[in-house]
Scaffold this motif. Structure first.
Motif, PDB file in Angstrom:
ATOM      1  N   ILE A 171       0.852  -1.189   0.000  1.00 22.96           N
ATOM      2  CA  ILE A 171       0.000   0.000   0.000  1.00 22.96           C
ATOM      3  C   ILE A 171       0.886   1.237   0.000  1.00 22.96           C
ATOM      4  O   ILE A 171       1.961   1.245   0.598  1.00 22.96           O
ATOM      5  CB  ILE A 171      -0.961  -0.014   1.222  1.00 22.96           C
ATOM      6  CG1 ILE A 171      -1.996   1.114   1.107  1.00 22.96           C
ATOM      7  CG2 ILE A 171      -0.203   0.084   2.530  1.00 22.96           C
ATOM      8  CD1 ILE A 171      -3.118   0.993   2.124  1.00 22.96           C
ATOM      9  N   GLU A 172       0.442   2.264  -0.701  1.00 21.82           N
ATOM     10  CA  GLU A 172       1.145   3.536  -0.770  1.00 21.82           C
ATOM     11  C   GLU A 172       0.135   4.660  -0.578  1.00 21.82           C
ATOM     12  O   GLU A 172      -1.075   4.462  -0.664  1.00 21.82           O
ATOM     13  CB  GLU A 172       1.845   3.702  -2.128  1.00 21.82           C
ATOM     14  CG  GLU A 172       2.864   2.635  -2.472  1.00 21.82           C
ATOM     15  CD  GLU A 172       4.156   2.765  -1.697  1.00 21.82           C
ATOM     16  OE1 GLU A 172       4.381   3.849  -1.096  1.00 21.82           O
ATOM     17  OE2 GLU A 172       4.936   1.801  -1.677  1.00 21.82           O
ATOM     18  N   GLY A 173       0.658   5.858  -0.345  1.00 23.14           N
ATOM     19  CA  GLY A 173      -0.214   7.016  -0.254  1.00 23.14           C
ATOM     20  C   GLY A 173      -0.122   7.707   1.089  1.00 23.14           C
ATOM     21  O   GLY A 173       0.600   7.281   1.996  1.00 23.14           O
ATOM     22  N   GLN A 174      -0.864   8.790   1.198  1.00 25.85           N
ATOM     23  CA  GLN A 174      -0.887   9.606   2.400  1.00 25.85           C
ATOM     24  C   GLN A 174      -2.328   9.832   2.816  1.00 25.85           C
ATOM     25  O   GLN A 174      -3.205  10.038   1.966  1.00 25.85           O
ATOM     26  CB  GLN A 174      -0.204  10.957   2.136  1.00 25.85           C
ATOM     27  CG  GLN A 174       0.178  11.746   3.365  1.00 25.85           C
ATOM     28  CD  GLN A 174       1.453  11.241   4.026  1.00 25.85           C
ATOM     29  OE1 GLN A 174       2.163  10.389   3.478  1.00 25.85           O
ATOM     30  NE2 GLN A 174       1.763  11.754   5.201  1.00 25.85           N
ATOM     31  N   VAL A 175      -2.589   9.783   4.130  1.00 27.90           N
ATOM     32  CA  VAL A 175      -3.924  10.082   4.636  1.00 27.90           C
ATOM     33  C   VAL A 175      -3.823  11.207   5.665  1.00 27.90           C
ATOM     34  O   VAL A 175      -2.980  11.179   6.557  1.00 27.90           O
ATOM     35  CB  VAL A 175      -4.606   8.832   5.243  1.00 27.90           C
ATOM     36  CG1 VAL A 175      -3.802   8.243   6.398  1.00 27.90           C
ATOM     37  CG2 VAL A 175      -6.022   9.167   5.709  1.00 27.90           C
ATOM     38  N   LYS A 176      -4.664  12.193   5.491  1.00 29.53           N
ATOM     39  CA  LYS A 176      -4.769  13.313   6.420  1.00 29.53           C
ATOM     40  C   LYS A 176      -6.172  13.308   6.988  1.00 29.53           C
ATOM     41  O   LYS A 176      -7.150  13.214   6.227  1.00 29.53           O
ATOM     42  CB  LYS A 176      -4.483  14.630   5.697  1.00 29.53           C
ATOM     43  CG  LYS A 176      -4.489  15.853   6.591  1.00 29.53           C
ATOM     44  CD  LYS A 176      -4.164  17.107   5.784  1.00 29.53           C
ATOM     45  CE  LYS A 176      -4.147  18.350   6.673  1.00 29.53           C
ATOM     46  NZ  LYS A 176      -3.841  19.578   5.883  1.00 29.53           N
ATOM     47  N   MET A 177      -6.298  13.387   8.301  1.00 27.86           N
ATOM     48  CA  MET A 177      -7.625  13.249   8.900  1.00 27.86           C
ATOM     49  C   MET A 177      -7.757  14.092  10.163  1.00 27.86           C
ATOM     50  O   MET A 177      -6.775  14.389  10.851  1.00 27.86           O
ATOM     51  CB  MET A 177      -7.893  11.777   9.248  1.00 27.86           C
ATOM     52  CG  MET A 177      -6.893  11.187  10.198  1.00 27.86           C
ATOM     53  SD  MET A 177      -7.109   9.411  10.410  1.00 27.86           S
ATOM     54  CE  MET A 177      -5.551   8.974  11.188  1.00 27.86           C
ATOM     55  N   ASN A 178      -8.979  14.482  10.415  1.00 23.66           N
ATOM     56  CA  ASN A 178      -9.361  15.104  11.680  1.00 23.66           C
ATOM     57  C   ASN A 178     -10.813  14.726  11.912  1.00 23.66           C
ATOM     58  O   ASN A 178     -11.717  15.319  11.331  1.00 23.66           O
ATOM     59  CB  ASN A 178      -9.191  16.623  11.634  1.00 23.66           C
ATOM     60  CG  ASN A 178      -9.395  17.261  13.001  1.00 23.66           C
ATOM     61  OD1 ASN A 178      -9.821  16.597  13.944  1.00 23.66           O
ATOM     62  ND2 ASN A 178      -9.095  18.533  13.114  1.00 23.66           N
ATOM     63  N   ILE A 179     -11.049  13.690  12.694  1.00 24.77           N
ATOM     64  CA  ILE A 179     -12.390  13.132  12.834  1.00 24.77           C
ATOM     65  C   ILE A 179     -12.811  13.109  14.287  1.00 24.77           C
ATOM     66  O   ILE A 179     -11.998  12.942  15.205  1.00 24.77           O
ATOM     67  CB  ILE A 179     -12.479  11.714  12.230  1.00 24.77           C
ATOM     68  CG1 ILE A 179     -11.478  10.760  12.897  1.00 24.77           C
ATOM     69  CG2 ILE A 179     -12.245  11.751  10.737  1.00 24.77           C
ATOM     70  CD1 ILE A 179     -11.566   9.333  12.385  1.00 24.77           C
TER      71      ILE A 179
END
Length: 335
Positions: A171-179
Motif C-alpha cells: 500500500i502507498e499514499g498519504q492520509v490526512k484526517m481530523n475526525i
C-alpha cells in the motif's frame, strides 16, 4: 491498621502502597494509595492476559510509564480513581522495524458512578507522520459509549507496516484526517433506533497518492485520491477517483446512515451518488478468480442487504469479451 510503606510486585510491575484500613461498628473503611515505581511500557504489558500477550509478541517497547491509584470507601465496594500515562515511548513492530515514536499520553480511570476510561493528550509520530487525539469510554460495563477525536497526517505504507493488516500485500499514499465520533463503542444488534440517533460524527479525511495490492488477488488499485466529510451518521464523498487495473472511476455523493448501518442490522444505508468513468474493462475486473474457478465462465453477482441505491452513471466505454458499449448513461436503482 495503617500501612506507612509497603511494596509488592505483580508480574514485572513494581508497586508501592500506603494508607489505612479502619474497622467500625457499622462498616469498615479503606483508604489506600498505590503508585508504580520504575515502570516501563514492557512491564505494564506483562499484566495482559495470554491471549493479548501473544498478539503483542511482535512488538518491542521502550519508554516510561507512570501510574497512581486511590482506593477508598467500603472495602466490599470501594471507589477507585487512577491516573496513568506514557512519556517518551517507542513501540516497534519487530518484523517490519516500523516504530511509533515519541509516544505520550495521560489517562485516568474511575469506577463510579459508572466505570469510565479517559485518554487525553495522546501524541505520537511514525516515520515522519504525526498522530494526536483523545478519547473517553463511559458506561464500560453496560452499553459502552465512546467519545473520540483523532487527527493525523501519516503514510499508509508506514501505517500498514506497523499494523500488519493481513489482507494487504502493499500500500502507498498519504492520509490526512481530523475526525470526531460520539456513539456506541461496538456494534450490537440490540441497539434501539432512539439510541442510534444519538450518534454524532464530524470532520474530514483526505487521501492522496493511494495505491493498494491485496493478497491472493490479481486486482490492483492505483492513483487513488479523495476527500470525505463526516456529519452525524453520514459520510459525504466530496470527490474520489482512482483506477482498478485499467478501469478508471470517479465518484461523488452521500452515504446516509453509514455509521448506523455498520453498528446495527436494523438500519438501511441510503446511497445517492454520481459515477463517471472513461473505461470499464469487465474482462479484467471479473478475472479475479482463484485457481479452482479460473476455468468457470459463470459469474455470480450479489449485493449487500439493507441498501437503497441511486447511482447516476456515465461510462464512456465498457468492454466484456466480444461485447463493447459506448456512451452509457442512466440511473442505477436498487431497493
Amino acid at each position: 491498621f495503617k500501612i506507612q510503606e509497603g511494596k509488592f510486585k505483580i508480574a514485572d510491575l513494581n508497586l508501592s502502597v500506603e494508607g489505612a484500613y479502619k474497622t467500625g461498628d457499622e462498616k469498615d473503611f479503606i483508604g489506600l494509595k498505590v503508585k508504580g515505581e520504575e515502570m516501563s511500557i514492557s512491564s505494564v504489558l506483562s499484566l495482559l492476559p495470554p491471549s493479548l500477550t501473544e498478539k503483542m509478541s511482535s512488538f518491542d517497547s521502550a519508554g516510561d510509564f507512570f501510574f497512581l491509584a486511590e482506593i477508598s470507601g467500603d472495602p466490599s465496594d470501594p471507589e477507585i480513581a487512577s491516573s496513568f500515562g506514557i512519556k517518551a515511548g517507542t513501540i516497534t513492530e519487530t518484523s517490519t522495524s516500523v516504530s511509533l515514536e515519541n509516544v505520550s499520553l495521560n489517562g485516568d480511570y474511575l469506577n463510579k458512578p459508572s466505570a469510565s476510561l479517559s485518554i487525553n493528550d495522546f501524541e505520537a509520530s511514525i516515520e515522519g507522520g504525526q498522530l494526536s487525539g483523545k478519547l473517553k469510554i463511559s458506561d464500560m460495563h453496560s452499553k459502552a459509549r465512546l467519545v473520540m477525536n483523532l487527527a493525523g497526517n501519516i503514510g499508509l505504507k508506514e501505517l500498514n507496516g506497523f499494523m500488519k493488516i493481513d489482507t494487504i500485500s502493499s500500500i502507498e499514499g498519504q492520509v490526512k484526517m481530523n475526525i470526531n465520533y460520539s456513539g456506541p463503542l461496538k456494534a450490537d444488534i440490540s441497539y434501539s433506533s432512539e439510541y442510534l440517533e444519538s450518534i454524532s460524527t464530524s470532520g474530514e479525511v483526505e487521501i492522496t497518492g493511494g495505491a493498494i495490492e491485496l493478497k491472493n488477488s490479481t486486482m490492483t488499485f492505483s492513483e487513488l485520491k479523495g476527500n470525505f466529510s463526516l456529519q452525524n451518521a453520514d459520510v459525504k464523498v466530496n470527490n474520489f477517483s482512482g483506477k482498478a487495473l485499467s478501469s478508471d472511476i470517479m465518484l461523488k455523493g452521500e452515504f446516509r446512515d453509514l455509521v448506523k448501518y455498520f453498528l446495527s442490522d436494523k438500519h438501511t444505508m441510503t446511497i445517492d451518488a454520481a459515477f463517471v468513468s472513461d473505461l470499464i474493462d469487465l474482462n479484467e475486473l471479473l478475472s479475479n478468480k482463484n485457481e479452482e474457478t479460473k476455468s468457470d465462465t459463470a459469474y455470480n453477482l450479489s449485493f449487500p442487504e439493507r441498501i437503497d441505491l441511486k447511482l447516476e452513471t456515465r461510462v464512456a466505454k465498457t468492454v466484456f469479451r466480444n461485447f463493447e458499449a459506448t456512451l452509457i448513461k442512466g440511473d442505477l436503482l436498487m431497493r
